[in-house]
Design a protein around this motif. Structure first.
Motif, PDB file in Angstrom:
ATOM      1  N   ARG A 113      42.335  30.496  26.696  1.00 17.80           N
ATOM      2  CA  ARG A 113      43.405  29.745  27.340  1.00 17.80           C
ATOM      3  C   ARG A 113      43.825  30.519  28.648  1.00 17.80           C
ATOM      4  NH1 ARG A 113      49.154  28.094  26.512  1.00 17.80           N
ATOM      5  NH2 ARG A 113      49.310  25.911  27.048  1.00 17.80           N
ATOM      6  N   GLN A 114      43.960  31.922  28.353  1.00 21.19           N
ATOM      7  CA  GLN A 114      44.545  32.785  29.281  1.00 21.19           C
ATOM      8  C   GLN A 114      43.406  32.915  30.518  1.00 21.19           C
ATOM      9  OE1 GLN A 114      47.623  35.587  28.406  1.00 21.19           O
ATOM     10  NE2 GLN A 114      46.397  35.630  26.546  1.00 21.19           N
ATOM     11  N   ALA A 115      42.392  32.934  30.198  1.00 17.49           N
ATOM     12  CA  ALA A 115      41.237  32.728  31.109  1.00 17.49           C
ATOM     13  C   ALA A 115      41.358  31.616  32.265  1.00 17.49           C
ATOM     14  CB  ALA A 115      39.591  32.752  30.785  1.00 17.49           C
ATOM     15  N   LEU A 116      41.470  30.441  31.319  1.00 16.50           N
ATOM     16  CA  LEU A 116      41.989  29.288  32.397  1.00 16.50           C
ATOM     17  C   LEU A 116      43.154  29.266  33.161  1.00 16.50           C
ATOM     18  CD1 LEU A 116      40.682  26.481  33.178  1.00 16.50           C
ATOM     19  CD2 LEU A 116      41.937  25.619  31.133  1.00 16.50           C
ATOM     20  N   LYS A 117      44.242  29.892  32.633  1.00 20.73           N
ATOM     21  CA  LYS A 117      45.538  30.245  33.228  1.00 20.73           C
ATOM     22  C   LYS A 117      45.233  31.236  34.666  1.00 20.73           C
ATOM     23  CE  LYS A 117      49.342  29.777  29.914  1.00 20.73           C
ATOM     24  NZ  LYS A 117      50.217  30.574  29.196  1.00 20.73           N
ATOM     25  N   ARG A 118      44.430  32.125  34.470  1.00 22.09           N
ATOM     26  CA  ARG A 118      44.143  33.188  35.403  1.00 22.09           C
ATOM     27  C   ARG A 118      43.747  32.532  36.684  1.00 22.09           C
ATOM     28  NH1 ARG A 118      42.559  36.500  31.149  1.00 22.09           N
ATOM     29  NH2 ARG A 118      40.395  36.408  31.982  1.00 22.09           N
ATOM     30  N   ILE A 119      42.531  31.622  36.489  1.00 24.26           N
ATOM     31  CA  ILE A 119      41.675  31.078  37.321  1.00 24.26           C
ATOM     32  C   ILE A 119      42.672  30.100  38.118  1.00 24.26           C
ATOM     33  CG2 ILE A 119      40.385  29.466  36.141  1.00 24.26           C
ATOM     34  CD1 ILE A 119      39.084  31.673  38.992  1.00 24.26           C
ATOM     35  N   THR A 120      43.500  29.147  37.377  1.00 20.14           N
ATOM     36  CA  THR A 120      44.402  28.287  38.008  1.00 20.14           C
ATOM     37  C   THR A 120      45.493  29.009  38.719  1.00 20.14           C
ATOM     38  OG1 THR A 120      43.995  27.034  35.847  1.00 20.14           O
ATOM     39  CG2 THR A 120      46.018  26.423  37.465  1.00 20.14           C
ATOM     40  N   SER A 129      46.124  23.299  44.078  1.00 22.04           N
ATOM     41  CA  SER A 129      46.443  22.964  42.798  1.00 22.04           C
ATOM     42  C   SER A 129      45.197  22.244  42.386  1.00 22.04           C
ATOM     43  CB  SER A 129      47.683  22.079  42.469  1.00 22.04           C
ATOM     44  OG  SER A 129      47.546  20.932  43.675  1.00 22.04           O
ATOM     45  N   ILE A 130      45.001  21.858  41.028  1.00 21.93           N
ATOM     46  CA  ILE A 130      43.746  21.305  40.570  1.00 21.93           C
ATOM     47  C   ILE A 130      44.405  20.161  39.441  1.00 21.93           C
ATOM     48  CG2 ILE A 130      41.681  21.735  39.038  1.00 21.93           C
ATOM     49  CD1 ILE A 130      42.647  24.786  39.911  1.00 21.93           C
ATOM     50  N   LEU A 131      43.539  19.002  39.746  1.00 24.40           N
ATOM     51  CA  LEU A 131      43.602  17.994  38.607  1.00 24.40           C
ATOM     52  C   LEU A 131      42.355  17.862  37.990  1.00 24.40           C
ATOM     53  CD1 LEU A 131      45.245  14.897  40.335  1.00 24.40           C
ATOM     54  CD2 LEU A 131      46.370  16.422  38.405  1.00 24.40           C
ATOM     55  N   ALA A 132      42.364  17.986  36.707  1.00 19.17           N
ATOM     56  CA  ALA A 132      41.029  17.994  35.828  1.00 19.17           C
ATOM     57  C   ALA A 132      41.373  16.948  34.528  1.00 19.17           C
ATOM     58  CB  ALA A 132      40.746  19.219  35.172  1.00 19.17           C
ATOM     59  N   SER A 133      40.103  16.441  34.312  1.00 21.83           N
ATOM     60  CA  SER A 133      40.073  15.733  33.080  1.00 21.83           C
ATOM     61  C   SER A 133      38.658  15.728  32.392  1.00 21.83           C
ATOM     62  CB  SER A 133      40.330  14.177  33.440  1.00 21.83           C
ATOM     63  OG  SER A 133      39.324  13.446  34.261  1.00 21.83           O
ATOM     64  N   PRO A 214      44.796  22.117  34.895  1.00 24.74           N
ATOM     65  CA  PRO A 214      43.537  22.387  34.056  1.00 24.74           C
ATOM     66  C   PRO A 214      44.067  22.817  32.786  1.00 24.74           C
ATOM     67  CG  PRO A 214      43.394  23.325  36.118  1.00 24.74           C
ATOM     68  CD  PRO A 214      44.797  22.832  36.195  1.00 24.74           C
ATOM     69  N   VAL A 215      45.181  23.554  32.661  1.00 23.25           N
ATOM     70  CA  VAL A 215      45.545  24.064  31.029  1.00 23.25           C
ATOM     71  C   VAL A 215      46.105  22.935  30.527  1.00 23.25           C
ATOM     72  CG1 VAL A 215      47.236  25.468  29.796  1.00 23.25           C
ATOM     73  CG2 VAL A 215      46.129  26.468  31.772  1.00 23.25           C
ATOM     74  N   THR A 216      46.827  21.845  30.885  1.00 20.84           N
ATOM     75  CA  THR A 216      47.338  20.778  29.960  1.00 20.84           C
ATOM     76  C   THR A 216      46.113  19.956  29.881  1.00 20.84           C
ATOM     77  OG1 THR A 216      49.196  20.830  31.200  1.00 20.84           O
ATOM     78  CG2 THR A 216      48.706  18.917  30.315  1.00 20.84           C
ATOM     79  N   ALA A 217      45.011  19.875  30.742  1.00 24.25           N
ATOM     80  CA  ALA A 217      43.645  19.115  30.415  1.00 24.25           C
ATOM     81  C   ALA A 217      43.261  19.754  29.270  1.00 24.25           C
ATOM     82  CB  ALA A 217      43.075  18.936  31.645  1.00 24.25           C
ATOM     83  N   ALA A 218      42.905  20.971  29.198  1.00 27.86           N
ATOM     84  CA  ALA A 218      42.146  21.603  28.209  1.00 27.86           C
ATOM     85  C   ALA A 218      43.079  21.508  26.807  1.00 27.86           C
ATOM     86  CB  ALA A 218      41.997  23.178  28.473  1.00 27.86           C
ATOM     87  N   ASP A 219      44.271  21.790  27.014  1.00 31.00           N
ATOM     88  CA  ASP A 219      45.396  21.348  25.760  1.00 31.00           C
ATOM     89  C   ASP A 219      45.052  19.966  25.161  1.00 31.00           C
ATOM     90  OD1 ASP A 219      46.122  24.159  26.103  1.00 31.00           O
ATOM     91  OD2 ASP A 219      48.048  23.577  26.706  1.00 31.00           O
ATOM     92  N   ARG A 220      44.952  19.103  25.947  1.00 30.90           N
ATOM     93  CA  ARG A 220      44.935  17.935  25.420  1.00 30.90           C
ATOM     94  C   ARG A 220      43.631  17.335  24.754  1.00 30.90           C
ATOM     95  NH1 ARG A 220      47.698  14.885  30.794  1.00 30.90           N
ATOM     96  NH2 ARG A 220      50.001  15.015  29.983  1.00 30.90           N
ATOM     97  N   TRP A 221      42.479  18.158  25.633  1.00 30.14           N
ATOM     98  CA  TRP A 221      41.071  18.036  24.929  1.00 30.14           C
ATOM     99  C   TRP A 221      41.141  18.454  23.555  1.00 30.14           C
ATOM    100  CZ3 TRP A 221      38.614  22.685  23.528  1.00 30.14           C
ATOM    101  CH2 TRP A 221      37.171  22.426  23.296  1.00 30.14           C
ATOM    102  N   ALA A 222      41.528  19.797  23.489  1.00 28.91           N
ATOM    103  CA  ALA A 222      41.757  20.364  22.044  1.00 28.91           C
ATOM    104  C   ALA A 222      42.583  19.615  21.105  1.00 28.91           C
ATOM    105  CB  ALA A 222      42.349  21.604  21.909  1.00 28.91           C
ATOM    106  N   ARG A 223      43.498  18.951  21.347  1.00 33.69           N
ATOM    107  CA  ARG A 223      44.269  18.213  20.514  1.00 33.69           C
ATOM    108  C   ARG A 223      43.709  16.495  20.270  1.00 33.69           C
ATOM    109  NH1 ARG A 223      50.484  19.831  22.247  1.00 33.69           N
ATOM    110  NH2 ARG A 223      50.737  21.175  20.498  1.00 33.69           N
ATOM    111  N   ALA A 224      43.107  16.102  21.294  1.00 40.70           N
ATOM    112  CA  ALA A 224      42.578  14.739  21.201  1.00 40.70           C
ATOM    113  C   ALA A 224      41.370  15.030  20.114  1.00 40.70           C
ATOM    114  CB  ALA A 224      41.946  14.317  22.451  1.00 40.70           C
ATOM    115  N   ARG A 225      40.693  16.258  20.163  1.00 47.51           N
ATOM    116  CA  ARG A 225      39.658  16.321  18.994  1.00 47.51           C
ATOM    117  C   ARG A 225      40.038  16.434  17.739  1.00 47.51           C
ATOM    118  NH1 ARG A 225      34.465  19.408  20.517  1.00 47.51           N
ATOM    119  NH2 ARG A 225      35.551  21.262  19.366  1.00 47.51           N
TER     120      ARG A 225
END
Ligand SMILES: NC(=O)CC[C@H](N)C(=O)O
Length: 455
Positions: A113-120, A129-133, A214-225
């Protein structure tokens, strides 16, 4: 006090603190509210094995311990809750996602998660800024998880029957009950879903979640699964995110990404509708230059590579194209808000924090260096003459070797993150070749036992 979101959840009697390890598994503990209050600032102690175990609970030893693993002496690390993620997961249970820190107060470089935060943050430093899904694919089975375990996940019956293929509404009531229960849970905890549909293979379902940072998108991915699993189990079903569990179509996790500056989407050029903008081309140039190295993140397991079948949906070549779904990277020219890139390589068993970080790292390299991409691929990129176009690495070993040898992604992702990943993946390869049936050519029971429930 009124702005303390945790204290506002007055009916909560359990607090689940969560992070995602290298394998994409949601890890953590469940605390009483009193215990949570006592450590929410400093962090919740977890054994360092939280990032050090493989999917068979063996300690992935022997591959360059980072400092925080103290040369194998075993220590604790801390999970610091990010309370912007706090939700009431179900009545009485709070859920909060966090980041992993050392006891000495250093962020852990290997934390996905912090790797994704760093690149963001690196994009933000450049005013971007980035939008990801993520498109989430999985297969649900009629058998309960207990039954699936008893059968070693073999000979299961896909939910919904065999009639009909992708995008068919005429599905059996048990399929409808499942998907409706999942989106009801998404609505309850605030995961903004856009669509669901049945995918090509029997029992295969795809959920689409709205774009976010990105971090919200990945958090939602983890929670959705997690929700997709919980709902399957509570309805007496089983589910897998293995990238391939039978000879039928595999399971992907396509990523959609756009980048904006203060003037809007930089992938869109009003003067060139239908064509990638110049900066989109730079981004693609960086992604293509690092695609071989970043494949290790997109295809992390032994099974991931079994999905790469010609003409079945997943890409098999290192190609990009405009509106070309047979390529690894598809430029999707649309209006100023919907113009985006789709990364079609990631499999359903990939860790989206890592995969997204690596894709964004490639793109940022391209933007920084104004990279020129190869020519867009204009034909079908499947079933080509072998060697005529660079292929996607054919197994986990080749992919990790390409990552280890690459110094471009490292610059953007950080050595500790890359080195720890490389070690972890080499352990995965070694485990398969020492524990499994050792037949690379077909799906092994070892893969089902290791990946069916957790990948
Ligand atoms: N949605 C699709 O294009 C099908 C994708 C396919 N399931 C994959 O593995 O990538």
């Amino acid at each position: 006090m009124s702005s303390d979101r945790f204290e506002e959840l007055t009916s909560v009697t359990r607090v689940r603190v969560e992070a995602t390890n290298q394998d994409g598994v949601l890890i953590g503990k469940t605390l009483s509210p009193a215990k949570y209050r006592s450590c929410r600032e400093k962090g919740i102690a977890l054994p360092d094995l939280a990032l050090g175990l493989d999917l068979n609970n063996h300690s992935a030893l022997g591959f360059g311990f980072p400092e925080w693993r103290r040369n194998g002496t075993m220590t604790d690390i801390e999970l610091r809750p990010d309370e912007s993620t706090l939700v009431e997961w179900k009545p009485g249970v709070a859920s909060v996602i966090g980041d992993l820190w050392t006891l000495q107060g250093e962020p852990i470089g290997a934390d996905p998660r912090q790797a994704l935060k760093r690149i963001t943050a690196a994009y933000a430093e450049r005013g971007l800024s980035i939008l990801a899904s993520v498109e989430i694919e999985a297969t649900v089975f009629q058998e309960s998880i207990d039954q699936a375990r008893a059968q070693q996940y073999q000979n299961l019956t896909p939910l919904g029957g065999n009639a009909g293929a992708a995008l068919v509404h005429a599905k059996s009531p048990d399929y409808v009950e499942y998907v409706e229960a999942v989106v009801a849970r998404f609505d309850e905890i605030g995961i903004p879903w856009e669509a669901y549909s049945d995918e090509a293979a029997s029992g295969q379902i795809e959920f689409n979640i709205a774009p976010a940072d990105p971090v919200t998108a990945a958090d939602r991915w983890a929670r959705a699964r997690q929700i997709m699993r919980e709902v399957a189990y509570s309805l007496g079903r089983s589910i897998t995110f293995m990238s391939k569990w039978s000879a039928a179509y595999g399971q992907g996790a396509h990523l959609n990404v756009s980048v904006s500056d203060e003037n809007g989407n930089i992938f869109f050029d009003a003067n060139k509708p239908g064509e990638p903008s110049e900066r989109m081309r730079h981004f693609i140039g960086g992604v293509m230059a690092t695609l071989e190295a970043s494949t290790s993140f997109a295809l992390p397991t032994i099974t991931s590579y079994r999905r790469l079948m010609e003409l079945e949906g997943p890409p098999t070549t290192q190609t990009w194209g405009v509106a070309n779904k047979s390529c690894a990277v598809r430029a999707v020219p649309a209006d100023s808000s919907a113009t985006r890139l789709e990364y079609r390589l990631p499999s359903a068993d990939s860790n989206m924090y890592c995969t997204l970080a690596a894709f964004l790292a490639g793109g940022l390299l391209g933007l920084d260096e104004k990279s020129t991409p190869p020519a867009p691929f204009e034909q079908m990129a499947w079933a080509l003459v072998p060697g005529s176009v660079p292929a996607v690495p054919k197994n986990l070993y080749d992919a990790v070797a390409a990552l280890d040898a690459d110094d471009q992604l490292r610059r953007y992702l950080g050595d500790e993150f890359v080195d720890y990943w490389v070690g972890h993946r080499r352990w995965e390869w070694l485990s398969f070749h020492t524990e499994a049936e050792r037949d690379d050519t077909q799906l092994s029971v070892w893969e089902f036992l290791r990946y069916f429930e957790l990948a």
